[in-house]
Design an enzyme around this catalytic site. Structure first.
Site, PDB file in Angstrom:
ATOM      1  N   SER A 125       0.830  -1.199   0.000  1.00 48.28           N
ATOM      2  CA  SER A 125       0.000   0.000   0.000  1.00 48.28           C
ATOM      3  C   SER A 125       0.869   1.255   0.000  1.00 48.28           C
ATOM      4  O   SER A 125       1.998   1.246   0.517  1.00 48.28           O
ATOM      5  CB  SER A 125      -0.856  -0.009   1.270  1.00 48.28           C
ATOM      6  OG  SER A 125      -1.408   1.262   1.507  1.00 48.28           O
ATOM      7  N   TYR A 149      -1.666  -0.936  11.025  1.00 46.34           N
ATOM      8  CA  TYR A 149      -1.915  -1.511   9.690  1.00 46.34           C
ATOM      9  C   TYR A 149      -0.715  -1.272   8.778  1.00 46.34           C
ATOM     10  O   TYR A 149      -0.193  -2.192   8.145  1.00 46.34           O
ATOM     11  CB  TYR A 149      -3.186  -0.898   9.080  1.00 46.34           C
ATOM     12  CG  TYR A 149      -3.345  -1.187   7.596  1.00 46.34           C
ATOM     13  CD1 TYR A 149      -3.684  -2.461   7.156  1.00 46.34           C
ATOM     14  CD2 TYR A 149      -3.143  -0.181   6.648  1.00 46.34           C
ATOM     15  CE1 TYR A 149      -3.808  -2.727   5.788  1.00 46.34           C
ATOM     16  CE2 TYR A 149      -3.270  -0.440   5.288  1.00 46.34           C
ATOM     17  CZ  TYR A 149      -3.611  -1.717   4.870  1.00 46.34           C
ATOM     18  OH  TYR A 149      -3.734  -1.981   3.521  1.00 46.34           O
ATOM     19  N   LYS A 153       2.137  -3.881   6.816  1.00 46.15           N
ATOM     20  CA  LYS A 153       2.517  -3.890   5.392  1.00 46.15           C
ATOM     21  C   LYS A 153       4.024  -3.741   5.253  1.00 46.15           C
ATOM     22  O   LYS A 153       4.662  -4.441   4.465  1.00 46.15           O
ATOM     23  CB  LYS A 153       1.809  -2.759   4.639  1.00 46.15           C
ATOM     24  CG  LYS A 153       0.308  -2.957   4.485  1.00 46.15           C
ATOM     25  CD  LYS A 153       0.007  -4.109   3.552  1.00 46.15           C
ATOM     26  CE  LYS A 153      -1.473  -4.433   3.523  1.00 46.15           C
ATOM     27  NZ  LYS A 153      -1.783  -5.717   2.894  1.00 46.15           N
TER      28      LYS A 153
HETATM   29  P1  NAD Z   1     -11.045  -7.045   1.392  1.00 48.22           P
HETATM   30  O1  NAD Z   1     -11.252  -7.044   2.861  1.00 48.22           O
HETATM   31  O2  NAD Z   1     -12.217  -6.821   0.519  1.00 48.22           O
HETATM   32  O3  NAD Z   1     -10.354  -8.435   0.956  1.00 48.22           O
HETATM   33  C1  NAD Z   1      -9.512  -9.159   1.817  1.00 48.22           C
HETATM   34  C2  NAD Z   1     -10.035 -10.600   1.844  1.00 48.22           C
HETATM   35  O4  NAD Z   1      -9.186 -11.389   2.689  1.00 48.22           O
HETATM   36  C3  NAD Z   1     -11.453 -10.712   2.403  1.00 48.22           C
HETATM   37  O5  NAD Z   1     -12.237 -11.468   1.494  1.00 48.22           O
HETATM   38  C4  NAD Z   1     -11.277 -11.444   3.727  1.00 48.22           C
HETATM   39  O6  NAD Z   1     -12.379 -12.287   4.028  1.00 48.22           O
HETATM   40  C5  NAD Z   1     -10.000 -12.212   3.491  1.00 48.22           C
HETATM   41  N1  NAD Z   1      -9.213 -12.506   4.688  1.00 48.22           N
HETATM   42  C6  NAD Z   1      -8.877 -11.639   5.687  1.00 48.22           C
HETATM   43  N2  NAD Z   1      -8.122 -12.266   6.602  1.00 48.22           N
HETATM   44  C7  NAD Z   1      -7.971 -13.543   6.190  1.00 48.22           C
HETATM   45  C8  NAD Z   1      -7.291 -14.676   6.707  1.00 48.22           C
HETATM   46  N3  NAD Z   1      -6.635 -14.613   7.873  1.00 48.22           N
HETATM   47  N4  NAD Z   1      -7.341 -15.830   6.010  1.00 48.22           N
HETATM   48  C9  NAD Z   1      -8.020 -15.920   4.840  1.00 48.22           C
HETATM   49  N5  NAD Z   1      -8.684 -14.862   4.301  1.00 48.22           N
HETATM   50  C10 NAD Z   1      -8.655 -13.704   4.969  1.00 48.22           C
HETATM   51  O7  NAD Z   1      -9.889  -5.995   1.071  1.00 48.22           O
HETATM   52  P2  NAD Z   1      -9.367  -5.412  -0.315  1.00 48.22           P
HETATM   53  O8  NAD Z   1      -9.746  -3.992  -0.370  1.00 48.22           O
HETATM   54  O9  NAD Z   1      -9.758  -6.311  -1.425  1.00 48.22           O
HETATM   55  O10 NAD Z   1      -7.809  -5.476  -0.053  1.00 48.22           O
HETATM   56  C11 NAD Z   1      -7.015  -6.575  -0.475  1.00 48.22           C
HETATM   57  C12 NAD Z   1      -5.589  -6.348  -0.035  1.00 48.22           C
HETATM   58  O11 NAD Z   1      -5.128  -5.118  -0.587  1.00 48.22           O
HETATM   59  C13 NAD Z   1      -5.407  -6.233   1.483  1.00 48.22           C
HETATM   60  O12 NAD Z   1      -4.204  -6.881   1.828  1.00 48.22           O
HETATM   61  C14 NAD Z   1      -5.292  -4.749   1.712  1.00 48.22           C
HETATM   62  O13 NAD Z   1      -4.531  -4.447   2.853  1.00 48.22           O
HETATM   63  C15 NAD Z   1      -4.583  -4.299   0.438  1.00 48.22           C
HETATM   64  N6  NAD Z   1      -4.830  -2.885   0.112  1.00 48.22           N
HETATM   65  C16 NAD Z   1      -6.114  -2.436  -0.014  1.00 48.22           C
HETATM   66  C17 NAD Z   1      -6.347  -1.099  -0.283  1.00 48.22           C
HETATM   67  C18 NAD Z   1      -7.766  -0.559  -0.395  1.00 48.22           C
HETATM   68  O14 NAD Z   1      -7.945   0.663  -0.305  1.00 48.22           O
HETATM   69  N7  NAD Z   1      -8.791  -1.390  -0.618  1.00 48.22           N
HETATM   70  C19 NAD Z   1      -5.269  -0.205  -0.445  1.00 48.22           C
HETATM   71  C20 NAD Z   1      -3.964  -0.703  -0.324  1.00 48.22           C
HETATM   72  C21 NAD Z   1      -3.770  -2.055  -0.045  1.00 48.22           C
END
Ligand code: NAD
Ligand code: UDP
Length: 338
Positions: A125, A149, A153
């Protein structure tokens, strides 16, 4: 046909990436514990692609479950999305964030190493840049974290870097996302936050659909073009496409590679609200409130390295992002529960 294992594949960014992997004829195996997503995503993915990915409801911290999955499928690479992602919550329950994000990634990498799969694309991120000294941000900028958080990362980035140092057979790509928004143009999959949204866009669309009375704009006294915070918003479909490109190139990329994924353009909160109102013809009442603790004034990417090395650049514009976000929200007012 190569098999890609996608952790967090039923989540927001994961589901969009799964669609593109299936459309590019990869076999897809999803591992998700459904803590922040719904199984209904799978039918929607099938509606879009005509294909059903293999799904395991499992936790990435569960070494035995992961081992069984890797024994059953010949996985050529992992795209690792699974984890917790709410900045505010991470200060309230830091240990949960360290366990799910850091320990979860540790277990995943151990199982991968044992199974001989040493290719991984990781969801990092722009938060790893902390409060940047200037914009646009390149991958060479110093990293820091301002909340638990962000620290997870950053720590995972270090962990993967150490892993690569210890064993150059690992091919690792860290993708540093700026602000993903929007939804698949079909309106069938999109962001479905549980409870009150933390992020701007889902909040805006929930106000427009009548689920919330008004948006709070967190401060209009930043030194930005109109005083409100400026971010680099990127369409989730463009973001998904970058994962495809990274996965395709993983074998040929040497060393551990880090790429910014953004459009290179910054928009303010007020610009988002005004553009949303223009393209959707919906009203978004708002009031300006205090700054949100921990927020930075502005941040946008220099994404030229991803262009040069992955042959990837964002194609979709802010109008597309907002129209697609609205198609998803208005067609599914209660998300996947609709
Ligand atoms: P999201 O919460 O929609 O997707 C994450 C998925 O991981 C969910 O389906 C959840 O059920 C699953 N999950 C969580 N913990 C778990 C575990 N211990 N075992 C198995 N599954 C698990 O989030 P997103 O927005 O799709 O983000 C995906 C990734 O991208 C994350 O790592 C997040 O930190 C990173 N990210 C997101 C953003 C954003 O703004 N959405 C920005 C930068 C980075
Ligand atoms: N923001 C806002 N009201 C909200 C949510 C966010 O004014 O209800 C602002 C926030 O201060 C920031 C921008 O919108 O300037 C993007 O915030 P978001 O939480 O979506 O992303 P991040 O802070 O992670 O960049």
């Amino acid at each position: 046909m190569e098999t890609i294992l996608v952790t967090g594949g039923t989540g927001y960014i994961g589901s969009h990436t799964v669609v593109q992997l299936l459309e590019s004829n990869y076999n897809v195996v999803i591992v998700d514990n459904l803590s922040n997503s719904s199984k209904a995503v799978l039918q929607r993915v099938e509606q879009i692609t005509g294909k059903m990915p293999t799904f395991y409801q499992a936790d990435i911290r569960d070494e035995q479950a992961l081992t069984d999955i890797f024994n059953k499928h010949k996985v050529s690479a992992v795209i690792h999305f699974a984890g917790l992602k709410a900045v505010g919550e991470s200060s309230q329950i830091p240990l949960e964030y360290y366990e799910q994000n850091i320990y979860g990634t540790l277990v995943l990498c151990q199982v991968m190493a044992k199974s001989g799969c040493k290719r991984i694309v990781f969801s990092s991120s722009a938060t790893v840049y902390g409060d940047p000294a200037s914009v646009p941000i390149t991958e060479q900028f110093p990293t820091s974290a301002t909340n638990p958080y962000g620290r997870t990362k950053l720590f995972i980035e270090h962990m993967l870097s150490d892993l690569h140092q210890s064993d150059p057979e690992w091919h690792i790509v860290l993708l540093r996302y700026f602000n993903p928004i929007g939804a698949h143009p079909s309106g069938l999959i999109g962001e479905d936050p549980k409870g009150i949204p933390n992020n701007l866009l889902p909040f805006v669309t929930q106000v427009a659909v009548g689920k919330r009375t008004h948006l709070s704009i967190f401060g209009n006294d930043y030194s930005t073009k109109d005083g409100t915070g400026v971010r680099d918003y990127i369409h989730v479909v463009d973001l998904a496409n970058a994962h495809l490109k990274a996965t395709e190139k993983l074998e040929r990329l040497t060393g551990l590679r880090k790429y910014n994924l953004g459009t290179g353009q910054g928009y303010s909160v007020l610009e988002i609200v005004m553009t949303f109102e223009r393209v959707t013809d919906e009203k978004v009442p708002y009031e300006v409130t205090e700054r949100r603790p921990g927020d930075i004034a502005e941040c946008w990417a220099d994404a030229s390295l991803a262009k040069a090395e992955l042959n990837w650049s964002a194609q979709l514009q802010l109008d597309d992002m907002l129209v697609d976000a609205w198609r998803w929200q208005s067609g599914n007012p209660d998300g996947y529960a609709s």
